[in-house]
Design a protein around this motif. Structure first.
Motif, PDB file in Angstrom:
ATOM      1  N   ARG A  84       0.802  -1.230   0.000  1.00  0.00           N
ATOM      2  CA  ARG A  84       0.000   0.000   0.000  1.00  0.00           C
ATOM      3  C   ARG A  84       0.833   1.278   0.000  1.00  0.00           C
ATOM      4  O   ARG A  84       0.404   2.313   0.522  1.00  0.00           O
ATOM      5  N   LEU A  85       2.011   1.237  -0.617  1.00  0.00           N
ATOM      6  CA  LEU A  85       2.792   2.465  -0.776  1.00  0.00           C
ATOM      7  C   LEU A  85       2.096   3.353  -1.802  1.00  0.00           C
ATOM      8  O   LEU A  85       1.375   2.864  -2.667  1.00  0.00           O
ATOM      9  N   PRO A  86       2.305   4.665  -1.731  1.00  0.00           N
ATOM     10  CA  PRO A  86       1.747   5.535  -2.772  1.00  0.00           C
ATOM     11  C   PRO A  86       2.262   5.098  -4.142  1.00  0.00           C
ATOM     12  O   PRO A  86       3.398   4.635  -4.274  1.00  0.00           O
ATOM     13  N   PHE A  87       1.429   5.264  -5.158  1.00  0.00           N
ATOM     14  CA  PHE A  87       1.788   4.792  -6.486  1.00  0.00           C
ATOM     15  C   PHE A  87       3.104   5.392  -6.977  1.00  0.00           C
ATOM     16  O   PHE A  87       3.927   4.683  -7.568  1.00  0.00           O
ATOM     17  N   ALA A  88       3.328   6.669  -6.756  1.00  0.00           N
ATOM     18  CA  ALA A  88       4.552   7.319  -7.240  1.00  0.00           C
ATOM     19  C   ALA A  88       5.796   6.642  -6.668  1.00  0.00           C
ATOM     20  O   ALA A  88       6.785   6.439  -7.384  1.00  0.00           O
ATOM     21  N   ILE A  89       5.761   6.258  -5.414  1.00  0.00           N
ATOM     22  CA  ILE A  89       6.911   5.592  -4.785  1.00  0.00           C
ATOM     23  C   ILE A  89       7.058   4.176  -5.324  1.00  0.00           C
ATOM     24  O   ILE A  89       8.156   3.751  -5.701  1.00  0.00           O
ATOM     25  N   ALA A  90       5.954   3.430  -5.381  1.00  0.00           N
ATOM     26  CA  ALA A  90       5.996   2.057  -5.896  1.00  0.00           C
ATOM     27  C   ALA A  90       6.462   2.036  -7.346  1.00  0.00           C
ATOM     28  O   ALA A  90       7.268   1.183  -7.737  1.00  0.00           O
TER      29      ALA A  90
END
Length: 157
Positions: A84-90
């Motif tokens: 569930r990391l933010p999409f930008a980080i993932a």
């Protein structure tokens, strides 16, 4: 409304993804690589025991499917969908992983391969999120690899 964080595969809209996303993505990278070498991904190194036919088949079938499945289907899903990391980080994590992999596969010292793979990985991550499908990415990846393989054959012949 929260985005769909399911494992990314091939969805029912795959034809649209292939023609509206995959073809422009693949052709776009080919055009960029002809304009500036920093977008050229190069050609992976294999042991000399591989025949040209085997190398061609691996680069144009196994590699794109395996890489898209692993980096966008698994890594992106792991960090964005499960952890569930933010999409930008993932997406940045999978883009860096994709770039590091290509940096080592294509040989140390080819910073252009790292940069091009990172840019492609980031774009492919956004495509996977937007379409919830790998069809466009697979098509683009296949086109890039096929163009590169054929251009190497033409140069050698």
């Amino acid at each position: 409304m929260e985005a769909n964080r399911n494992l990314i595969g091939i969805d029912k809209n795959w034809k649209k993804d292939v023609f509206l996303i995959g073809l422009p993505l693949g052709i776009g990278f080919i055009v960029l690589s002809s304009l500036n070498n920093i977008f050229a991904l190069g050609f992976p190194k294999f042991a000399f025991s591989f025949t040209d036919t085997a190398r061609f088949l691996i680069i144009n079938t196994v590699a794109p499917a395996g890489e898209e499945g692993f980096f966008r289907g698994f890594i992106l899903y792991l960090f964005w969908g499960l952890l569930r990391l933010p999409f930008a980080i993932a997406n940045t994590i999978q883009g860096i992983a994709f770039a590091v992999y290509h940096f080592f596969v294509y040989g140390l010292g080819l910073l252009a391969a790292f940069f091009a793979a990172f840019i492609f990985g980031i774009i492919a991550g956004f495509v996977a999120k937007k379409t919830n499908s790998q069809a466009g990415n697979l098509t683009g990846h296949h086109i890039i690899n096929l163009f590169d393989s054929v251009s190497k054959l033409v140069v050698v012949a």
